[in-house]
Design an enzyme around this catalytic site. Structure first.
Site, PDB file in Angstrom:
ATOM      1  N   LYS A 127       0.881  -1.145  -0.106  1.00  0.00           N
ATOM      2  CA  LYS A 127       0.072   0.004  -0.017  1.00  0.00           C
ATOM      3  C   LYS A 127       0.986   1.179  -0.012  1.00  0.00           C
ATOM      4  O   LYS A 127       1.706   1.479   0.792  1.00  0.00           O
ATOM      5  CB  LYS A 127      -1.026  -0.051   1.232  1.00  0.00           C
ATOM      6  CG  LYS A 127      -1.965   1.172   1.310  1.00  0.00           C
ATOM      7  CD  LYS A 127      -2.967   0.694  -0.097  1.00  0.00           C
ATOM      8  CE  LYS A 127      -3.904   1.906  -0.121  1.00  0.00           C
ATOM      9  NZ  LYS A 127      -5.072   1.453  -0.910  1.00  0.00           N
TER      10      LYS A 127
ATOM     11  N   ARG B 265       2.325   3.609  -7.700  1.00  0.00           N
ATOM     12  CA  ARG B 265       2.157   2.043  -7.934  1.00  0.00           C
ATOM     13  C   ARG B 265       3.386   1.585  -8.816  1.00  0.00           C
ATOM     14  O   ARG B 265       3.827   0.479  -8.341  1.00  0.00           O
ATOM     15  CB  ARG B 265       0.967   1.664  -8.592  1.00  0.00           C
ATOM     16  CG  ARG B 265      -0.435   1.813  -7.740  1.00  0.00           C
ATOM     17  CD  ARG B 265      -1.611   1.385  -8.304  1.00  0.00           C
ATOM     18  NE  ARG B 265      -1.859   1.795  -9.661  1.00  0.00           N
ATOM     19  CZ  ARG B 265      -2.821   2.696  -9.970  1.00  0.00           C
ATOM     20  NH1 ARG B 265      -3.813   3.354  -9.131  1.00  0.00           N
ATOM     21  NH2 ARG B 265      -3.184   3.390 -11.320  1.00  0.00           N
TER      22      ARG B 265
ATOM     23  N   SER C  16      -1.203  -0.834  -4.578  1.00  0.00           N
ATOM     24  CA  SER C  16      -2.093  -0.398  -4.522  1.00  0.00           C
ATOM     25  C   SER C  16      -1.951   1.264  -3.870  1.00  0.00           C
ATOM     26  O   SER C  16      -1.566   1.110  -2.570  1.00  0.00           O
ATOM     27  CB  SER C  16      -3.206  -0.799  -3.821  1.00  0.00           C
ATOM     28  OG  SER C  16      -4.547  -0.405  -3.561  1.00  0.00           O
TER      29      SER C  16
ATOM     30  N   ARG D 108     -10.463  -4.583 -13.451  1.00  0.00           N
ATOM     31  CA  ARG D 108     -10.990  -5.145 -12.077  1.00  0.00           C
ATOM     32  C   ARG D 108     -12.041  -5.968 -12.370  1.00  0.00           C
ATOM     33  O   ARG D 108     -12.062  -7.178 -11.985  1.00  0.00           O
ATOM     34  CB  ARG D 108     -11.157  -4.232 -10.875  1.00  0.00           C
ATOM     35  CG  ARG D 108      -9.893  -3.876 -10.113  1.00  0.00           C
ATOM     36  CD  ARG D 108     -10.451  -3.220  -8.889  1.00  0.00           C
ATOM     37  NE  ARG D 108     -10.911  -1.861  -8.995  1.00  0.00           N
ATOM     38  CZ  ARG D 108     -10.619  -0.844  -9.125  1.00  0.00           C
ATOM     39  NH1 ARG D 108      -9.035  -0.625  -8.917  1.00  0.00           N
ATOM     40  NH2 ARG D 108     -11.254   0.304  -9.119  1.00  0.00           N
TER      41      ARG D 108
ATOM     42  N   SER E 271      -6.745  -6.179  -7.821  1.00  0.00           N
ATOM     43  CA  SER E 271      -6.353  -4.781  -7.413  1.00  0.00           C
ATOM     44  C   SER E 271      -5.963  -4.210  -8.773  1.00  0.00           C
ATOM     45  O   SER E 271      -5.521  -4.982  -9.555  1.00  0.00           O
ATOM     46  CB  SER E 271      -5.318  -4.811  -6.635  1.00  0.00           C
ATOM     47  OG  SER E 271      -4.691  -3.243  -6.560  1.00  0.00           O
TER      48      SER E 271
ATOM     49  N   PRO F 278       3.405  -7.988 -17.274  1.00  0.00           N
ATOM     50  CA  PRO F 278       3.546  -7.470 -18.626  1.00  0.00           C
ATOM     51  C   PRO F 278       2.454  -6.404 -18.762  1.00  0.00           C
ATOM     52  O   PRO F 278       1.387  -6.976 -18.263  1.00  0.00           O
ATOM     53  CB  PRO F 278       3.850  -8.424 -19.625  1.00  0.00           C
ATOM     54  CG  PRO F 278       2.974  -9.763 -18.827  1.00  0.00           C
ATOM     55  CD  PRO F 278       3.112  -9.638 -17.251  1.00  0.00           C
TER      56      PRO F 278
END
Length: 352
Positions: free
Chosen positions: A153, A185, A223, A309, A328, A336
């Site tokens: 996170k 991220r 995330s 998602r 997520s 990739p």
């Protein structure tokens, strides 16, 4: 002889403040002080203003304070599009009298707060790499090949954080708060890649972050959220010094419908009761999946990560026959382009 043993519980949630199922676990004998991490899927939009993540985090902090739990990592991922089910995955570890054997190992760490000017740059990569190594040591995993999933996170930029940075004479990688999520991220994922020896740090320049898509980790899941300024890191792998029936393996999906790679990883685990599935998802940046056009990147009403998602969640739900899967969105440098890592945890019928 004593050894560490992991336990894992998947708990349904009726909303971001519903921890009644976890409370029931405690009432039924689970020692709260064995909890080391929580992965949660909340039903917000998963974007900058998704306050369901902070709401859920605050609720767990209150619950843990009431039960004397300290130091547990709380990682909330917003977005349960499609038929994905909001839920909590509770990770526990305890010392037991049992001979060590090759079993699931869990390690956690937390980095210092990060200056906003480091976000999306090599400074973040180095900070995360150090944190991953610390979590590996906490898990007793000495070989990076034994790591199968690293959940992080990470923070994002807000306008106030940008303003504070500029007031100090520094600059941020972007002033766009939504784009900052991708940069954070991506840099965090590259930090995992560096820690696990997938990429050499010296090969990465600031300009490569979110641009060199051939640079990625096959085991990172990151995330971003507004609710923190540091990084919470959870390492999952196999260790010969742990015991118990739980085992983990992973696959790297080449694209959003690559079930073959996932099935292969599942077969490596042989027979066992499925305990949890953890995955990353993103829309293929080429705008196609196996030569066919998709429109996820063209939709100005719904974020492409939300489409991804739902799509990957549906693919995996059909494969595993369950909807409480941790999927997520936003997979910059996590697998990739258009693909992503998937971890599978099972409870073996007999220990090795």
């Amino acid at each position: 002889m004593p050894s560490q043993r992991a336990a894992l519980y998947r708990v349904s949630a009726s909303g971001p403040a519903d921890v009644s199922g976890v409370e029931a676990l405690f009432e039924n004998g689970l020692d709260p002080k064995t909890v080391v991490a929580v992965l949660g899927k909340t039903e917000g939009n998963g974007c900058v203003n998704d306050f369901t993540r902070g709401y859920a985090t605050s609720t767990f902090e209150t619950l843990f304070a009431r039960h004397g739990v300290t130091g547990a990592s709380i990682v909330m991922s917003g977005g349960t599009e499609g038929a994905l089910s909001p839920h909590w995955t509770i990770f526990c570890r305890d010392t037991v009298e049992a001979n060590p054997e090759r079993s699931l190992a869990i390690g956690v760490s937390r980095t210092p707060d990060m200056e906003p000017e480091k976000l999306g740059r090599r400074g973040q990569i180095e900070l995360v790499a150090d944190g991953v190594r610390e979590a590996m040591a906490d898990a007793g995993i000495g070989n990076a090949d034994d790591v199968h999933f690293v959940q992080i996170k990470c923070p994002l930029l807000t306008l106030s954080r940008v303003a504070e940075t500029e007031a100090r004479g520094e600059t941020t990688v972007t002033r766009d708060t939504l784009k900052s999520m991708g940069f954070s991220r991506g840099a965090s994922a590259l930090g995992v890649a560096v820690a696990l020896g997938e990429i050499d740090l010296e090969e990465i320049a600031d300009k490569d972050i979110c641009n060199r898509l051939d640079f990625y980790s096959g085991r990172a899941s990151t995330s971003a959220g507004v609710e923190l300024a540091d990084h919470e890191i959870i390492v999952l792998g196999m260790s010969d010094s742990w015991s118990g029936p739980l085992a983990i393996d992973h696959a790297v999906m080449k694209d959003a419908i690559d079930t073959a790679s996932v099935r292969t990883a599942q077969q490596r685990l042989a027979e066992g009761k499925l305990v949890a599935v953890l995955a990353k998802a993103e829309p293929d940046p080429t705008g196609k999946v196996r030569g066919r056009r998709h429109t996820m990147l063209d939709d100005s009403d719904i974020s492409a990560t939300r489409h991804a998602r739902a799509f990957v969640g549906g693919v995996l739900a059909g494969l595993f026959g369950m909807t409480d899967i941790y999927v997520s969105g936003g997979a910059e440098h996590q697998g990739p382009p258009g693909g992503g890592p998937v971890a599978i945890i099972v409870e073996r019928a007999t220990n090795p």
